[in-house]
Design a protein around this motif. Structure first.
Motif, PDB file in Angstrom:
ATOM      1  N   LYS A 173     126.497  60.974  54.412  1.00 10.94           N
ATOM      2  CA  LYS A 173     125.480  60.440  53.510  1.00 10.94           C
ATOM      3  C   LYS A 173     124.164  61.197  53.689  1.00 10.94           C
ATOM      4  CE  LYS A 173     123.059  56.308  52.051  1.00 10.94           C
ATOM      5  NZ  LYS A 173     122.951  54.866  52.099  1.00 10.94           N
ATOM      6  N   MET A 174     123.768  61.438  54.939  1.00 11.45           N
ATOM      7  CA  MET A 174     122.537  62.185  55.201  1.00 11.45           C
ATOM      8  C   MET A 174     122.609  63.596  54.618  1.00 11.45           C
ATOM      9  SD  MET A 174     121.127  61.274  59.048  1.00 11.45           S
ATOM     10  CE  MET A 174     121.541  62.903  59.533  1.00 11.45           C
ATOM     11  N   MET A 175     123.775  64.209  54.715  1.00 11.64           N
ATOM     12  CA  MET A 175     123.937  65.594  54.263  1.00 11.64           C
ATOM     13  C   MET A 175     123.973  65.707  52.735  1.00 11.64           C
ATOM     14  SD  MET A 175     126.695  66.962  57.101  1.00 11.64           S
ATOM     15  CE  MET A 175     127.487  67.959  55.902  1.00 11.64           C
ATOM     16  N   VAL A 176     124.527  64.723  52.042  1.00  5.46           N
ATOM     17  CA  VAL A 176     124.755  64.868  50.605  1.00  5.46           C
ATOM     18  C   VAL A 176     123.703  64.214  49.715  1.00  5.46           C
ATOM     19  CG1 VAL A 176     127.257  65.082  50.937  1.00  5.46           C
ATOM     20  CG2 VAL A 176     126.283  62.851  50.350  1.00  5.46           C
ATOM     21  N   THR A 177     122.879  63.327  50.251  1.00 13.10           N
ATOM     22  CA  THR A 177     121.946  62.588  49.399  1.00 13.10           C
ATOM     23  C   THR A 177     120.991  63.509  48.638  1.00 13.10           C
ATOM     24  OG1 THR A 177     122.098  60.606  50.767  1.00 13.10           O
ATOM     25  CG2 THR A 177     120.163  60.795  49.349  1.00 13.10           C
ATOM     26  N   MET A 218     129.912  53.893  54.367  1.00 12.26           N
ATOM     27  CA  MET A 218     128.574  53.496  53.981  1.00 12.26           C
ATOM     28  C   MET A 218     128.412  53.738  52.482  1.00 12.26           C
ATOM     29  SD  MET A 218     125.040  54.716  55.741  1.00 12.26           S
ATOM     30  CE  MET A 218     124.909  53.376  56.892  1.00 12.26           C
ATOM     31  N   ASN A 219     127.945  52.730  51.790  1.00 15.35           N
ATOM     32  CA  ASN A 219     127.803  52.807  50.345  1.00 15.35           C
ATOM     33  C   ASN A 219     126.591  53.666  49.969  1.00 15.35           C
ATOM     34  OD1 ASN A 219     128.109  52.340  47.651  1.00 15.35           O
ATOM     35  ND2 ASN A 219     127.868  50.132  47.764  1.00 15.35           N
ATOM     36  N   THR A 220     126.790  54.608  49.068  1.00  7.77           N
ATOM     37  CA  THR A 220     125.726  55.486  48.607  1.00  7.77           C
ATOM     38  C   THR A 220     125.566  55.309  47.106  1.00  7.77           C
ATOM     39  OG1 THR A 220     126.264  57.094  50.314  1.00  7.77           O
ATOM     40  CG2 THR A 220     124.963  57.888  48.471  1.00  7.77           C
ATOM     41  N   GLY A 244     129.256  56.262  45.879  1.00  6.57           N
ATOM     42  CA  GLY A 244     130.226  56.858  46.793  1.00  6.57           C
ATOM     43  C   GLY A 244     130.300  56.097  48.105  1.00  6.57           C
ATOM     44  N   GLU A 245     131.401  56.292  48.784  1.00  6.54           N
ATOM     45  CA  GLU A 245     131.604  55.725  50.120  1.00  6.54           C
ATOM     46  C   GLU A 245     131.652  56.880  51.113  1.00  6.54           C
ATOM     47  OE1 GLU A 245     131.915  52.697  51.614  1.00  6.54           O
ATOM     48  OE2 GLU A 245     131.273  51.808  49.717  1.00  6.54           O
ATOM     49  N   PHE A 246     130.578  57.040  51.886  1.00  7.04           N
ATOM     50  CA  PHE A 246     130.490  58.118  52.852  1.00  7.04           C
ATOM     51  C   PHE A 246     130.083  57.569  54.206  1.00  7.04           C
ATOM     52  CE2 PHE A 246     128.891  60.296  48.865  1.00  7.04           C
ATOM     53  CZ  PHE A 246     130.101  60.898  48.570  1.00  7.04           C
TER      54      PHE A 246
END
Length: 130
Positions: free
Chosen positions: A109-113, A1-3, A102-104
């Protein structure tokens, strides 16, 4: 998933070429690291930093576009991300903005945003003080 996360645009009271020259040297990224960085190391084309309670992150210089863009990529094969700094001329200095790509997976993605958004904010604050 693109971030994609954008830091706020900041104003630096120095010419764009001077800011670019400073940030083109990995060791100088220590100047914009947040106060809670516990470890910082650098080499010719890389730097490594560690925030309290998190694993160390190593970034490599991937692209230097003359005086207006610096691209840093993760040196790890496990996480694919980059930090892009863009610089533009302003009347009395330089406008600078940081972008994280990033690609997560969805869970990561939920954890790092939120932490990444806070981190970009701290980097932007320090960048403004250069």
């Amino acid at each position: 998933m693109n971030t994609h996360i954008e830091g706020r645009q900041v104003h630096i009271n120095k010419p764009r070429t001077e800011v670019f020259s400073h940030l083109s040297t990995p060791a100088n990224f220590s100047d914009i690291m947040p106060d809670d960085v516990q470890k910082f190391e650098s080499g010719d084309d890389w730097f490594l930093f560690e925030l309290k309670g998190l694993p160390a992150v190593k970034m490599k210089v991937a692209e230097l576009s003359p005086s207006d863009k610096i691209v840093l990529k993760s040196a790890s094969d496990k996480l694919n991300f980059e930090l892009v700094g863009t610089l533009t001329d302003e009347n009395d200095g330089t406008a600078a903005q940081l972008h994280f790509h990033g690609e997560f997976n969805a869970m990561l993605k939920m954890m790092v945003t939120k932490p990444l958004t806070n981190f970009l904010g701290k980097l932007s604050d320090k960048l403004e003080q250069l």
